[in-house]
Scaffold this active site. Sequence first.
Site, PDB file in Angstrom:
ATOM      1  N   ASP A 134      48.655  94.980  54.439  1.00  0.00           N
ATOM      2  CA  ASP A 134      49.972  95.573  54.228  1.00  0.00           C
ATOM      3  C   ASP A 134      49.781  96.969  53.661  1.00  0.00           C
ATOM      4  OD1 ASP A 134      51.487  93.351  55.084  1.00  0.00           O
ATOM      5  OD2 ASP A 134      51.350  92.419  53.106  1.00  0.00           O
ATOM      6  N   ASP A 153      55.176  93.069  60.476  1.00  0.00           N
ATOM      7  CA  ASP A 153      56.290  92.493  59.716  1.00  0.00           C
ATOM      8  C   ASP A 153      57.608  93.130  60.132  1.00  0.00           C
ATOM      9  OD1 ASP A 153      54.426  91.009  58.224  1.00  0.00           O
ATOM     10  OD2 ASP A 153      54.318  92.529  56.651  1.00  0.00           O
TER      11      ASP A 153
END
Length: 180
Positions: A134, A153
Amino acid sequence: MSSHSNGHQMPDGKPMKSAISWIWLSVLMIVLDLGSKALVRLYLGENDAVTVIPGFFDLRLLYNYGAAFSFLADHSGWQRWLFAIIAIAVVIGMIVWMMRMPRNRYWQAISAALVVGGALGNLYDRVLAGRVTDFLSFHWQNTYYYPAFNIADSAIVVGMLMLIWDSLRRKKPAVSDPAA
């Protein structure tokens, strides 16, 4: 009646192309996701940050061993395979749905393709590295940080929001009252 894998026909009797032709969007999402993650890993050390908008947005390399919002991240590793199985099931379901869906169902096809691409991008990370990279970090000043996320995401969330929006905006067929 001519046979075709998705069973849909145009008014002239020709088979209708399925929405699986939108799979190129899934491939694009995978390339963007994996490419962006590789660049971030190349240029940033874990938890290093590059300020993009002071007090609001950074590029920050973080690893997520769980699911959304680091759900189950602190467990012994079994969650890696649970989330991998869930992702595979979702991808298979979406691809089968796309194969059966007429190509002109653009909104649904695009949303399904985004979910497939996002799920496969994160699945790649999860299976090969045991964690998801991330790097998009939004925050308010230096006090409240929204959980970091990535391109995959984003594709999943946008695709799911599109599906929800589509289901809400569709007119429900009127149910006839058998007593009338």
